[in-house]
Structures are given as C-alpha cells and as structure tokens.
Design an enzyme around this catalytic site. Structure first.
Site, PDB file in Angstrom:
ATOM      1  N   TYR A  18       0.968  -1.237  -0.074  1.00 41.48           N
ATOM      2  CA  TYR A  18      -0.050   0.146   0.097  1.00 41.48           C
ATOM      3  C   TYR A  18       0.883   1.323  -0.036  1.00 41.48           C
ATOM      4  O   TYR A  18       1.731   1.348   0.905  1.00 41.48           O
ATOM      5  CB  TYR A  18      -0.654  -0.196   1.235  1.00 41.48           C
ATOM      6  CG  TYR A  18      -1.849   0.995   1.209  1.00 41.48           C
ATOM      7  CD1 TYR A  18      -3.054   1.249   0.385  1.00 41.48           C
ATOM      8  CD2 TYR A  18      -2.093   1.971   2.412  1.00 41.48           C
ATOM      9  CE1 TYR A  18      -3.834   2.460   0.520  1.00 41.48           C
ATOM     10  CE2 TYR A  18      -2.978   2.852   2.668  1.00 41.48           C
ATOM     11  CZ  TYR A  18      -3.845   3.080   1.622  1.00 41.48           C
ATOM     12  OH  TYR A  18      -4.877   3.764   1.774  1.00 41.48           O
ATOM     13  N   TYR A 180     -12.287  -4.690   6.810  1.00 38.26           N
ATOM     14  CA  TYR A 180     -10.854  -4.435   7.163  1.00 38.26           C
ATOM     15  C   TYR A 180     -10.788  -3.424   8.213  1.00 38.26           C
ATOM     16  O   TYR A 180     -10.536  -3.609   9.585  1.00 38.26           O
ATOM     17  CB  TYR A 180      -9.783  -3.984   6.083  1.00 38.26           C
ATOM     18  CG  TYR A 180      -8.457  -3.491   6.749  1.00 38.26           C
ATOM     19  CD1 TYR A 180      -7.508  -4.359   7.227  1.00 38.26           C
ATOM     20  CD2 TYR A 180      -8.347  -2.203   7.202  1.00 38.26           C
ATOM     21  CE1 TYR A 180      -6.470  -3.963   7.782  1.00 38.26           C
ATOM     22  CE2 TYR A 180      -7.273  -1.611   7.915  1.00 38.26           C
ATOM     23  CZ  TYR A 180      -6.140  -2.412   8.243  1.00 38.26           C
ATOM     24  OH  TYR A 180      -4.994  -2.310   8.886  1.00 38.26           O
ATOM     25  N   HIS A 181     -11.517  -2.270   8.051  1.00 33.28           N
ATOM     26  CA  HIS A 181     -11.880  -1.066   8.907  1.00 33.28           C
ATOM     27  C   HIS A 181     -12.975  -1.441   9.799  1.00 33.28           C
ATOM     28  O   HIS A 181     -12.675  -0.741  11.058  1.00 33.28           O
ATOM     29  CB  HIS A 181     -12.201   0.198   7.996  1.00 33.28           C
ATOM     30  CG  HIS A 181     -10.936   0.639   7.311  1.00 33.28           C
ATOM     31  ND1 HIS A 181     -10.992   0.523   5.798  1.00 33.28           N
ATOM     32  CD2 HIS A 181      -9.857   1.275   7.535  1.00 33.28           C
ATOM     33  CE1 HIS A 181      -9.945   0.882   5.643  1.00 33.28           C
ATOM     34  NE2 HIS A 181      -9.314   1.596   6.627  1.00 33.28           N
ATOM     35  N   LYS A 546     -11.975  16.245  16.043  1.00 32.75           N
ATOM     36  CA  LYS A 546     -11.127  15.764  14.766  1.00 32.75           C
ATOM     37  C   LYS A 546     -11.024  16.846  13.972  1.00 32.75           C
ATOM     38  O   LYS A 546     -11.871  16.849  13.053  1.00 32.75           O
ATOM     39  CB  LYS A 546     -12.112  14.602  14.351  1.00 32.75           C
ATOM     40  CG  LYS A 546     -12.367  13.352  15.092  1.00 32.75           C
ATOM     41  CD  LYS A 546     -10.895  12.473  15.434  1.00 32.75           C
ATOM     42  CE  LYS A 546     -10.408  12.085  13.878  1.00 32.75           C
ATOM     43  NZ  LYS A 546      -9.085  11.247  14.176  1.00 32.75           N
ATOM     44  N   ASP A 550      -9.098  13.737   8.558  1.00 37.89           N
ATOM     45  CA  ASP A 550      -8.615  12.519   9.370  1.00 37.89           C
ATOM     46  C   ASP A 550     -10.084  11.925   9.777  1.00 37.89           C
ATOM     47  O   ASP A 550     -10.423  12.361  10.567  1.00 37.89           O
ATOM     48  CB  ASP A 550      -7.713  12.571  10.411  1.00 37.89           C
ATOM     49  CG  ASP A 550      -7.585  11.400  11.221  1.00 37.89           C
ATOM     50  OD1 ASP A 550      -7.676  10.232  10.654  1.00 37.89           O
ATOM     51  OD2 ASP A 550      -7.073  11.436  12.247  1.00 37.89           O
ATOM     52  N   HIS A 552     -10.243   8.590  10.726  1.00 35.57           N
ATOM     53  CA  HIS A 552     -10.189   7.539  11.747  1.00 35.57           C
ATOM     54  C   HIS A 552     -10.453   7.965  13.284  1.00 35.57           C
ATOM     55  O   HIS A 552      -9.680   8.802  13.923  1.00 35.57           O
ATOM     56  CB  HIS A 552      -8.576   7.003  11.818  1.00 35.57           C
ATOM     57  CG  HIS A 552      -8.220   6.300  10.700  1.00 35.57           C
ATOM     58  ND1 HIS A 552      -7.125   6.830   9.890  1.00 35.57           N
ATOM     59  CD2 HIS A 552      -8.467   4.889  10.502  1.00 35.57           C
ATOM     60  CE1 HIS A 552      -7.091   5.538   8.771  1.00 35.57           C
ATOM     61  NE2 HIS A 552      -7.745   4.755   9.193  1.00 35.57           N
TER      62      HIS A 552
END
Length: 672
Positions: A18, A180-181, A546, A550, A552
């Site tokens: 990646y 995945y996340h 945040k 971003d 996440h």
C-alpha cells in the site's frame, strides 16, 4: 488469481504494498521501484483530500495534501501516476470509496490514451484491465470516515459503477467490500463477517433492482465482487473466520441470487493485516505480528487470500520508508517461494477444532445478518446508528481487556522492559516525512492546470453531470466526460454535492455501552472530576474534536466514551471539522478542555490553528491536548506552541489519560 486444481501447486497470491505520497511523480517512481523488487500488483494510497472529494486548495485540505497517499486532482495527475506502467498488464488496487467512480474514470481514460498511443484497439485494452476499486461506502460510515454523500446517493454511485464495469471492463472488481476497517473499529470476527455480508446484500440487491443488469448477468456481477479483510494476530480464529466467510458467501449467492456456477460463488478476497495491532512501544515486535497475521490468510488453501499487502513494522510511528516497505514485501516472498505452504491441499480439512470454531462464527453471523435485514438492511442499520454503536461497544470491551491485562500486548502492558533499538538509533530516520512544500507545489500546479484547460468544456461536462445526477440514468459516462475535459476532483465531487447533499454519520458514542468499565481507578477519577466541578461551580466539560480530514475516529470515540464514564460532560460532533468550527463550538459550549485527535500527520498544521483561534476568541485559557501518531520531535514543537499534553499510542490506559486531563484543567484554573 486463477485457482489451480488440487493436483497442482497453488499459485502465489498477488503481492502488493500500500503506497503513495507527496505527488503523482514521486509515487510513480516508488511504484516502479516496488515492481522491480518483485511486487506483482499495485496498491494506490490516495491522500485525504482526494479521498473526500476536495482539491488541494480547499480549506479542509490544509496540512493533508500528500500525507497519507498521493494527491490526484485531474487526468494530468493520473497520467503521471502511471507513466511507463502499461495498464493493460497491471493489476491495480485503488483504495478509494466516495469518489471511486471518479478515480476509475480517470484510470479508464488513461488506459484509453495508452491504447490509442500504441495503435491498439481501445475496447480490447479495456477488456484486459484488472484490479479493484474499494468503493465500499457502508464501512466508511461505520469506521474510516471518508464518505461524502448520504447513503442513498452513495449506493446509486456504486450501483452505476458496477453496471458499467460489467459491460465495459469485465475483469475489473468494481467493489471491494471492506471488513478491514470494521475490525479496526472494534468488530469481533462474527461482526466483521456479518456486517460485510450485509453490505454485499445491500449492494447486490441494489444492482439487481436497478434494472441495469439482466437477471442472467447477475452471476457476472457476483463473480466480480471482491472482499478486503483484516487479519489479526489470533491467527487460528482469523483463519476460521475466513472459512466461515467462504461458506456464508457461497450460501448467500446461491440461495438469494440464484448463482449456480460454483466458481462464480467463490469468495475472492485480498487482505491487509491488522495495522491497528501494531505498537509504538517496542515496534520491532510488529515484525512477528505481521508474519503471524499473514499466516491466518494463507494457511488454509480453501480460504486463501488471492492478494496480500502487509504494513511495515513502523507504521505506528509514522509513514514507512521504501526500505520498510521492501521488508514487508520480502516477508511475503519468503513465505510463498521458500516454504512448502503452496504444495498441499487444505491442511485443516477434517479438523474438528477448526470446524467447531467455523460453525460458531457462521451461526453468530447468520443471526446478526438476519437482525440487520429485519431492520431494513445495511443502509437502515447505518442511518439508525445501530451498527456503529455495536462497533464502539465492542472496541470499548477490547480496550478494557488491554487496560486490565486480560488482553496481553507484548511490550505495552506486559514485558515492557526494553533495550535501545538500533532500528531507532539516534540519527536514524525511522519514518518517511513529507516536505511541507509538497502542498504549496500541489496548489500551484492546480492553479496552472485550471488556467490552461478548456473552461467551456469543463463547465459543459459539469452541467451535464448535474443534470444526469437528477435523473436515474447511469452516471459513469457523464463522469468519463468530466475526466476527459480536465475537471478536478473537487469540482466533480462539488457538482454532486449540489445535487445529493452531504452527510454526517452517527458517531455511535451516545448509544455505546461500556460494561466492565468500573474499578477503583475509574472511581477515583470520577471523584476528582466531581470535586473539581464543585470547586468551579459547574460540571466539567470536554470537547473531543477531529480537525482536518482524518476520518479515523476510533480513538476519539473511545476517549469520548471514557470521558463520559468518568463524569465529564462530553461534546463530540464527529469527524472532519475545521479549526474554526472546533473553536466556535468550544466557546459556545464553555468547555474546560479540548482534546484533539489527529492520526493523518497534519497535527503541526491544524492543531496550532485551534490554539490561535481560541486566543483570538478570548478563550486562550482553555487548555488543548492532542492524541495521535505524533513523533517525539513534533510533540515538542506542539508543546512549545502551547499544547498542554501530547498522547500517543503508547498511552493506552484511557482512565489514566482522564486523570491527567483533570490535572490539566486544575492547572489551567489555578487549583491546587
């Protein structure tokens, strides 16, 4: 990848890294080097402005350009990104979601240009394109946060893209349903399987009901659906998860969609192993974690990944260097070419231990899938906040186990004595850093691009895009026209924002449970929070913010949940806020402390803006703390700029952090 017969040695999976940063030219150089080292597929990381549909000169893009991936603003950038790389021979994975249709249109346009330049038949070249666009917006609402539009229009974009690729780019995977996340956001193996399959059902139902694909072609659609999963270090459980995933996918595609061809029903998946499980403390331990996690998705031949990309050992510290990525690639090559792993049939067939675990995950996933379908499906479960709150609760349970020591993290909460690491020796550049000039160059190049293109053609293509978006017509051809005309990423997304609107997903914090979050330490912190509030004459209030792009948000959500449990009044408005919005909310709510979470590397740009904004608003006495992936040198720069505390992944005890936040408040208010 083709599947061999049981009498053949299995072929190695596609090996990817990646990668992408700074600029299209720099990333192209990196891709060529990686391919020369034996990498067999490309995995493109896009920067956050590209992922969220903004150009480099947008206010929210400040500090984010080229940090976590490559900026691609227009067809010129895509040409440079794949310069010298024949797309008809490449296998390219693009981690892109909300603007997936846009990036694939740019990719297809470059492939057409390459074909025309070589005098080849364009349709023949398009028919050879192989690769994947992630294009899974459901999990963006739940975990990664790079969504743009509301769920309905987002599902339409996915549907239109699948229908177009089935007819024009038949070997392309138009969606990579990404569990995945979900695991990074706290999903258990059962939840990861269930919610990913719920997403698949929502997408396939939408394609089937759109009328754009003949019923006889649904097998082609199913055969091009791929998955992208997470593999944690509990590799027996993870391997069982993949066998359960395989069984349920076969069952759903056969029974719900009538796909009779067993080959079309195969679970086709790629994997990146769990970056969230990588530690800042003793990061050399990440090497063995990565290898063990790779085994989870390669040991079982019947459920083996067909593409693997591994993180680098130092990703908890910052952006990996080319050498670190080379090390991750070599791990794959040693397993594939030096061991005898690929020479045998499935070594777990007949194991009653494995089958028992598979059955357990299958049963749990079936039950959760049925529950989500009763709610109206994945989209309804997103809009209600149900799936998000389930993930936040699961992650809170995991954090509790780490803090109590029930879940051991070697080098973090146990066996934490250490020797100095030669990999991080004084003078060693342990991570890749992005020169701040990259953003200025991107903005300058964008201005030049706009000044040299045909403005009338751009406006006509955008007007057509808006018009088509207001109908039920497929949007892909209109998007291709925008790509050819020289439209930018921000302009394409902006035109659709005008029609579809934007969306803010539920945070899941208010409905999240935190069972087991009691104990003597938390009670002591609650007492400090209450007593400090009594001294100030009001309940302590914390704003968790945040800033920037971003998305996440897992850490911020856990901080918000623990602060709530510790007795704070919590203001948390979700992701993607400007420093001005955070400052305004802090002043309006009269908070006692602000906690900012930044994992994208933009901390030096966006955090000081919040501090400056508070001072300008007459609230300079409100302390600001920061958490994220922040190198030590940057942490010092932040404290010099007035940040009260800096927390990094090694600070894993949330209750201890809450205790320190109370101290920060008391210090700022002159309390003993």
């Amino acid at each position: 990848m083709p599947y061999p017969t049981d009498r053949e040695r299995d072929r190695p999976w596609v090996m990817r890294t990646y990668a992408g940063h700074s600029s299209a030219a720099a990333s192209n150089e990196l891709y060529r080097r990686n391919l020369a080292k034996g990498q067999t597929g490309l995995s493109v990381a896009f920067d956050l402005p590209t992922q969220t549909g903004y150009d480099a000169d947008h206010k929210l893009a400040k500090g984010e350009v080229g940090k976590v991936g490559v900026p691609v603003a227009h067809i010129g950038d895509m040409r440079r990104l794949f310069d010298g790389i024949p797309l008809a021979e490449a296998n390219t994975s693009m981690t892109i979601n909300a603007p997936a249709m846009w990036l694939l249109s740019l990719y297809v346009t470059v492939a057409r240009e390459q074909a025309e330049a070589e005098g080849r038949d364009v349709e023949e070249v398009l028919a050879k394109l192989t690769g994947t666009t992630q294009n899974d917006i459901i999990k963006e609402y739940l975990s990664r946060g790079t969504y743009i539009f509301p769920p309905g229009p987002s599902l339409r974009l996915i549907t239109d893209m699948i229908a177009w690729t089935v007819h024009h780019v038949p070997r392309w995977n138009p969606i990579n349903i990404c569990s995945y996340h979900l695991q990074e956001a706290g999903a258990t193996p059962t939840q990861e399987v269930a919610y990913a399959l719920c997403t698949a059902i929502a997408v396939l139902d939408a394609v089937r009901d759109s009328g754009q694909v003949e019923p006889s072609d649904m097998a082609k659609v199913v055969a091009r659906i791929s998955f992208f999963v997470n593999a944690g270090v509990r590799f027996v459980e993870e391997m069982s998860k993949m066998r359960a995933f395989t069984a349920l996918w076969d069952e759903i595609t056969r029974d719900r969609y009538g796909v009779e061809d067993p080959k079309a029903r195969r679970l086709r998946y790629g994997v990146q192993v769990n970056s969230l499980g990588l530690t800042e403390a003793q990061p050399e331990n990440n090497v063995q974690r990565i290898v063990l996690e790779m085994l989870a998705v390669s040991l079982s031949r019947g459920a083996r990944a067909r593409a693997i990309q591994l993180p680098a050992w130092n990703e908890a510290l910052g952006l990996p260097r080319p050498w670190d990525q080379q090390w991750a690639l070599r791990m794959q090559q040693v397993l594939a070419y030096e061991t005898d792993l690929l020479e045998y049939e499935d070594i777990f067939d007949g194991s009653h231990v494995i089958q028992s675990k598979v059955d357990e995950i299958v049963a749990g996933a079936r039950e959760e899938i049925a529950h989500v379908q009763e709610m109206g499906g994945a989209v309804a479960a997103v809009e209600s906040g149900y799936m998000k709150s389930q993930l936040v609760s699961s992650f809170a349970d995991y954090r509790r186990k780490v803090e109590t020591g029930e879940q051991v993290l070697v080098g973090v909460n146990k066996f934490d004595t250490t020797e100095p690491s030669p990999l991080q020796a004084e003078g060693a550049k342990a991570i890749e850093t992005i020169d701040p000039v990259v953003e200025k160059q991107a903005v300058s190049a964008l201005e030049e691009w706009r000044s040299t293109r045909d403005s009338d053609a751009v406006e006509r293509s955008l007007e057509n895009l808006r018009a088509v978006a207001k109908t039920t017509e497929n949007l892909f051809e209109a998007t291709l026209a925008c790509a050819s005309a020289g439209v930018t990423t921000g302009e394409w997304a902006g035109a659709l924002r005008e029609v579809f609107g934007e969306y803010r997903a539920p945070t899941g914090v208010s409905a999240a449970s935190s069972s087991g979050e009691s104990g003597e330490h938390l009670e002591r912190v609650r007492t400090r929070v209450r007593e400090t509030g009594d001294e100030l004459g009001e309940r302590l209030r914390i704003l968790v913010g945040k800033p920037g792009l971003d998305g996440h948000s897992n850490g911020a959500e856990q901080v918000a949940v623990r602060a709530r449990d510790a007795g704070f009044e919590v203001i948390y408005q979700g992701i993607r806020l400007t420093p001005e919005q955070i400052t305004a909310a802090a002043v309006q709510e009269g908070v006692h402390v602000i906690g900012l979470s930044v994992l994208s590397g933009s901390h030096l740009e966006v955090v000081p803006e919040v501090v400056d904004g508070l001072r300008a608003a007459g609230a300079g006495d409100v302390p600001v703390i920061v958490g994220g992936i922040i190198p030590p040198d940057d942490a010092k720069l932040l404290t010099d700029r007035g940040i009260a505390r800096v927390f990094t992944p090694k600070d894993y005890e949330l209750t201890e952090i809450m205790d320190e936040i109370v101290t920060v408040v008391r210090e700022s208010r002159g309390l003993a």
